[in-house]
Design a protein around this motif. Structure first.
Motif, PDB file in Angstrom:
ATOM      1  N   ILE A  17       0.842  -1.160   0.014  1.00 10.60           N
ATOM      2  CA  ILE A  17      -0.074  -0.075   0.094  1.00 10.60           C
ATOM      3  C   ILE A  17       1.003   1.243  -0.071  1.00 10.60           C
ATOM      4  O   ILE A  17       0.727   2.461  -0.637  1.00 10.60           O
ATOM      5  CB  ILE A  17      -0.895  -0.164   1.137  1.00 10.60           C
ATOM      6  N   GLU A  18       2.080   1.207   0.675  1.00 12.89           N
ATOM      7  CA  GLU A  18       2.781   2.434   0.572  1.00 12.89           C
ATOM      8  C   GLU A  18       3.429   2.809  -0.490  1.00 12.89           C
ATOM      9  O   GLU A  18       3.498   3.749  -0.920  1.00 12.89           O
ATOM     10  CB  GLU A  18       4.277   2.022   1.706  1.00 12.89           C
ATOM     11  N   GLN A  19       3.380   1.697  -1.491  1.00 11.60           N
ATOM     12  CA  GLN A  19       4.058   1.709  -2.806  1.00 11.60           C
ATOM     13  C   GLN A  19       2.802   2.789  -3.640  1.00 11.60           C
ATOM     14  O   GLN A  19       3.301   3.237  -4.345  1.00 11.60           O
ATOM     15  CB  GLN A  19       4.342   0.500  -3.378  1.00 11.60           C
ATOM     16  N   MET A  20       1.637   2.427  -3.210  1.00 17.72           N
ATOM     17  CA  MET A  20       0.591   2.993  -4.095  1.00 17.72           C
ATOM     18  C   MET A  20       0.463   4.545  -3.671  1.00 17.72           C
ATOM     19  O   MET A  20      -0.271   4.986  -4.448  1.00 17.72           O
ATOM     20  CB  MET A  20      -0.582   2.148  -3.838  1.00 17.72           C
ATOM     21  N   VAL A  44       1.939  -1.115 -10.819  1.00 17.90           N
ATOM     22  CA  VAL A  44       3.157  -2.012 -10.792  1.00 17.90           C
ATOM     23  C   VAL A  44       3.736  -1.848  -9.603  1.00 17.90           C
ATOM     24  O   VAL A  44       4.222  -0.733  -9.296  1.00 17.90           O
ATOM     25  CB  VAL A  44       3.926  -1.486 -12.001  1.00 17.90           C
ATOM     26  N   PHE A  45       3.532  -2.900  -8.967  1.00 15.48           N
ATOM     27  CA  PHE A  45       4.401  -3.101  -7.611  1.00 15.48           C
ATOM     28  C   PHE A  45       5.729  -3.574  -7.719  1.00 15.48           C
ATOM     29  O   PHE A  45       6.195  -4.561  -8.834  1.00 15.48           O
ATOM     30  CB  PHE A  45       3.745  -4.269  -6.680  1.00 15.48           C
ATOM     31  N   LYS A  46       6.517  -3.332  -6.914  1.00  9.83           N
ATOM     32  CA  LYS A  46       8.080  -3.908  -6.895  1.00  9.83           C
ATOM     33  C   LYS A  46       8.253  -4.878  -5.655  1.00  9.83           C
ATOM     34  O   LYS A  46       8.077  -4.402  -4.558  1.00  9.83           O
ATOM     35  CB  LYS A  46       9.018  -2.693  -6.914  1.00  9.83           C
ATOM     36  N   LYS A  66     -10.133  -6.457   1.309  1.00 10.79           N
ATOM     37  CA  LYS A  66     -10.192  -6.246   2.807  1.00 10.79           C
ATOM     38  C   LYS A  66      -9.391  -5.184   3.373  1.00 10.79           C
ATOM     39  O   LYS A  66      -9.732  -4.594   4.497  1.00 10.79           O
ATOM     40  CB  LYS A  66      -9.919  -7.831   3.291  1.00 10.79           C
ATOM     41  N   VAL A  67      -8.180  -5.210   2.657  1.00  9.29           N
ATOM     42  CA  VAL A  67      -7.046  -4.047   3.126  1.00  9.29           C
ATOM     43  C   VAL A  67      -7.911  -2.747   2.853  1.00  9.29           C
ATOM     44  O   VAL A  67      -7.830  -1.960   3.583  1.00  9.29           O
ATOM     45  CB  VAL A  67      -5.851  -4.162   1.988  1.00  9.29           C
ATOM     46  N   VAL A  85       1.951   3.555   6.092  1.00  6.66           N
ATOM     47  CA  VAL A  85       0.639   2.928   6.693  1.00  6.66           C
ATOM     48  C   VAL A  85       1.040   2.646   8.258  1.00  6.66           C
ATOM     49  O   VAL A  85       1.958   2.068   8.387  1.00  6.66           O
ATOM     50  CB  VAL A  85       0.226   1.405   5.676  1.00  6.66           C
ATOM     51  N   ARG A  86       0.066   2.905   8.988  1.00  3.86           N
ATOM     52  CA  ARG A  86       0.014   2.794  10.309  1.00  3.86           C
ATOM     53  C   ARG A  86      -0.525   1.516  11.070  1.00  3.86           C
ATOM     54  O   ARG A  86      -0.217   1.075  12.159  1.00  3.86           O
ATOM     55  CB  ARG A  86      -0.657   3.894  11.293  1.00  3.86           C
ATOM     56  N   LEU A  87      -1.195   0.567  10.158  1.00  3.95           N
ATOM     57  CA  LEU A  87      -1.831  -0.570  10.552  1.00  3.95           C
ATOM     58  C   LEU A  87      -0.975  -1.663  10.323  1.00  3.95           C
ATOM     59  O   LEU A  87      -0.181  -1.600   9.220  1.00  3.95           O
ATOM     60  CB  LEU A  87      -3.082  -0.622   9.976  1.00  3.95           C
ATOM     61  N   ARG A  88      -0.952  -2.623  11.168  1.00  5.95           N
ATOM     62  CA  ARG A  88      -0.203  -3.845  10.850  1.00  5.95           C
ATOM     63  C   ARG A  88      -1.263  -5.009   9.672  1.00  5.95           C
ATOM     64  O   ARG A  88      -1.852  -5.681  10.339  1.00  5.95           O
ATOM     65  CB  ARG A  88       0.180  -4.592  12.077  1.00  5.95           C
TER      66      ARG A  88
END
Length: 108
Positions: A17-20, A44-46, A66-67, A85-88
């Motif tokens: 999500i941080e990549q997005m 496109v994720f890495k 769900k995320v 992102v602060r959530l695990r």
């Protein structure tokens, strides 16, 4: 849990999500399910493990949905200023799966 479609290593949804978060109008995208789903599938994720790139459409759609719900359920789940992102998310998804399995067994 999501795995890299190329190397098979388990992925951290928080990192994905941080990549997005670099998407233009990311705050708006993360509030609208349809926009999020479209952006997720085409993003496109890495892989942080093997370094290869892949599209979000190669990851489990159900988990991505769900995320999205988790990120919108908890206020402040994303630190927009620092793009973190602060959530695990992986832990919350695992807990959700355990509860679903428990419900099936109890009702079953």
């Amino acid at each position: 849990m999501a795995k890299c479609p190329l190397c098979g290593t388990a992925l951290d949804w928080g990192e994905l999500i941080e990549q997005m978060l670099v998407i233009e109008d990311a705050e708006e995208v993360f509030q609208d399910r349809e926009k999020f789903t479209e952006a997720f599938k085409g993003f496109v994720f890495k892989c942080p493990h093997c370094g290869e790139e892949f599209y979000g459409k190669n990851l489990p759609t159900r988990e991505a949905e769900k995320v999205f719900a988790l990120l919108n359920e908890f206020k402040g789940s994303i630190d927009w200023e620092n793009r973190k992102v602060r959530l695990r998310l992986n832990s919350l998804l695992a807990l959700d799966a355990m509860l679903e399995n428990w419900d099936r067994k109890v009702k079953g």
